[in-house]
Every structure is written in structure tokens, then in C-alpha cells.
Design a protein around this motif. Sequence first.
Motif, PDB file in Angstrom:
ATOM      1  N   ALA A  72       0.836  -1.205   0.000  1.00  0.00           N
ATOM      2  CA  ALA A  72       0.000   0.000   0.000  1.00  0.00           C
ATOM      3  C   ALA A  72       0.872   1.255   0.000  1.00  0.00           C
ATOM      4  O   ALA A  72       0.579   2.234  -0.703  1.00  0.00           O
ATOM      5  N   ALA A  76       1.208   3.960  -3.025  1.00  0.00           N
ATOM      6  CA  ALA A  76       0.946   5.369  -2.726  1.00  0.00           C
ATOM      7  C   ALA A  76       2.089   6.244  -3.221  1.00  0.00           C
ATOM      8  O   ALA A  76       1.864   7.340  -3.756  1.00  0.00           O
ATOM      9  N   VAL A 107       0.780  10.789   2.581  1.00  0.00           N
ATOM     10  CA  VAL A 107       0.079   9.935   1.617  1.00  0.00           C
ATOM     11  C   VAL A 107       0.434   8.466   1.837  1.00  0.00           C
ATOM     12  O   VAL A 107      -0.448   7.598   1.893  1.00  0.00           O
ATOM     13  N   ARG A 110      -0.820   7.150   5.350  1.00  0.00           N
ATOM     14  CA  ARG A 110      -2.267   6.962   5.377  1.00  0.00           C
ATOM     15  C   ARG A 110      -2.656   5.679   4.650  1.00  0.00           C
ATOM     16  O   ARG A 110      -3.516   4.922   5.125  1.00  0.00           O
ATOM     17  N   SER A 111      -2.027   5.409   3.513  1.00  0.00           N
ATOM     18  CA  SER A 111      -2.339   4.203   2.745  1.00  0.00           C
ATOM     19  C   SER A 111      -1.906   2.945   3.492  1.00  0.00           C
ATOM     20  O   SER A 111      -2.635   1.948   3.524  1.00  0.00           O
ATOM     21  N   ALA A 114      -4.289   2.306   6.308  1.00  0.00           N
ATOM     22  CA  ALA A 114      -5.577   1.800   5.831  1.00  0.00           C
ATOM     23  C   ALA A 114      -5.494   0.309   5.530  1.00  0.00           C
ATOM     24  O   ALA A 114      -6.468  -0.428   5.713  1.00  0.00           O
ATOM     25  N   ALA A 115      -4.318  -0.145   5.064  1.00  0.00           N
ATOM     26  CA  ALA A 115      -4.138  -1.563   4.758  1.00  0.00           C
ATOM     27  C   ALA A 115      -3.958  -2.393   6.021  1.00  0.00           C
ATOM     28  O   ALA A 115      -4.367  -3.554   6.083  1.00  0.00           O
ATOM     29  N   LYS A 192      -1.926  -3.445 -10.129  1.00  0.00           N
ATOM     30  CA  LYS A 192      -1.974  -2.434  -9.061  1.00  0.00           C
ATOM     31  C   LYS A 192      -1.033  -1.271  -9.364  1.00  0.00           C
ATOM     32  O   LYS A 192      -1.349  -0.111  -9.060  1.00  0.00           O
ATOM     33  N   ALA A 196      -2.013   2.693  -9.906  1.00  0.00           N
ATOM     34  CA  ALA A 196      -1.341   3.762  -9.161  1.00  0.00           C
ATOM     35  C   ALA A 196      -0.808   4.841 -10.100  1.00  0.00           C
ATOM     36  O   ALA A 196      -0.771   6.023  -9.748  1.00  0.00           O
TER      37      ALA A 196
END
Length: 253
Positions: A72, A76, A107, A110-111, A114-115, A192, A196
Motif C-alpha cells: 500500500a 501510494a 500519503v 495513510r495508505s 488503511a491496509a 496495481k 497507481a
Amino acid sequence: MTWLNWTPKLGRFSAAAELAAAPEEVVDVHVSADALLVSMIEARREVDKRLEEQKEPALWSQKELWSSPEAAALLAVEGFLWKNHARGSTLDQLQKLSGSDVDLRRVAGRSAKAADIRYLAAGSDLFDEHLPKALAWSLREMKEILERAEAPLLSWCGCDLDWWDIVQKKAPLPFGLRSPSDMPASACGEWKLLCARRNDGDRFVPFDTPAGYWERSTGKAGLWLLRNGAVISTVVISDGRQRFALGFKSALF
């Protein structure tokens, strides 16, 4: 002709073998994204007790690797760089970024959180170690793409696809795939990374090499992300001897 990722380097080789062949302190673009993730997760194993009883990261599947907080964060970073490049930042300007950049840290952090909400709880030292590696790999990958990206053979391309509709599963992919989740596991990381890198205005098209390539077992079929007429990301869906019944094939050849 050299195509971006034409010799597949993302998710095509043994991550363990690549790490053994590359010095630990070197973050080389020719080390795949998979191998980079393995090295980052190995570092977390030393401080994250949840990983102690799991198998070694080098044995993780593509899905496991690319569901990690390390992935993640890497995605990001990729997105941050490519979006800034699309907005006018030059490669030279982006190469001046460091792991201490406030916006980049926000950034990526945060990613990653979240993961896995407990990732950052492993300690800021871990994030401080991972972020520069992700940044260095992404910058070298970007440099190689921008230096080597070539205009695709348009005769190999199908009609433009709507990326958003596909992500939202409102429209199917070609190759008989209902959604990105039906892609072969080997394409997980490539897909992925493509997502991105994507920015508004980019074209998203399927491609298929002519029959002669397949007869020589050198065929490729997949997806291209195009920006300003050049390939900036490739997802290989099928290669070698096995090919899909491509929905757009009959319109091309």
C-alpha cells in the motif's frame, strides 16, 4: 524493439532468488516490485510478532504480498510521483524528493495504515526505513519508463476501455475476464502499479500480438496504459504458448 515491461520483471521471477542476487543496501529497479516488498516485510518480521508464525515472505502469494501495508505504501508513492509528473513536475524535480517530504509521508502513511492499522504501531523507525526504499525504487522505475517508453503499435490495440467502469465492475475486461480479480495471479502487482500510475487523460487499451508471435511462442496479450502516446504501464495477461480467446482479436487480424 524494447517494450516497457516486455521482458516481464514484475511478478515473474523468484523473489527469494532476486534478493539473494542483489546487495541488501541496493534498491535496484531491476529487482522486481515483488522482491522489494519481500525485503520490506522481512524487516517488519523483526518487530511485528504477528508475522513470527507465518511463512517466510518470499513464499507469500502475489495476493498476500500486494495486500500488505508495504505494498500500500509503495503504491501510494508510485501514485504520488506519477500524479505530480502528470501535473507538470519534471523527473529532475521529483528526484529531489526524500523520505522526509511531508506530503509524501502523509500519503504513504495513510495508505499503509488503511491496509493494516497496526503497521505504524510497529514503530516510526520501520516506516522511516521502508519509505526511502519505496521512493528510490519508484523513482528508478519512473526514470526507466520515461527513457524507454515507446509509442505502441496501434494495429495491436483494441478499442479504448473505460478504466473506472472496469474498476467498479460495471464493464468486463477483454480476454473473457469479468473483472480485475479474474486476472492470473502473476498480473496482480502489474495491475496495481498500473492503477497507481493512471491519471485523468490517460488511455487504457488491450493489446494482442499477431498470430506469428504466438506460433513462435513469443506472443503477448494484455493491457497498456498510454500517456501522450507512450506506454507507461503494462499488464501481461497471457504470454508464450497459451492464449485467451480475445474478444477484440477478430477486429484486428
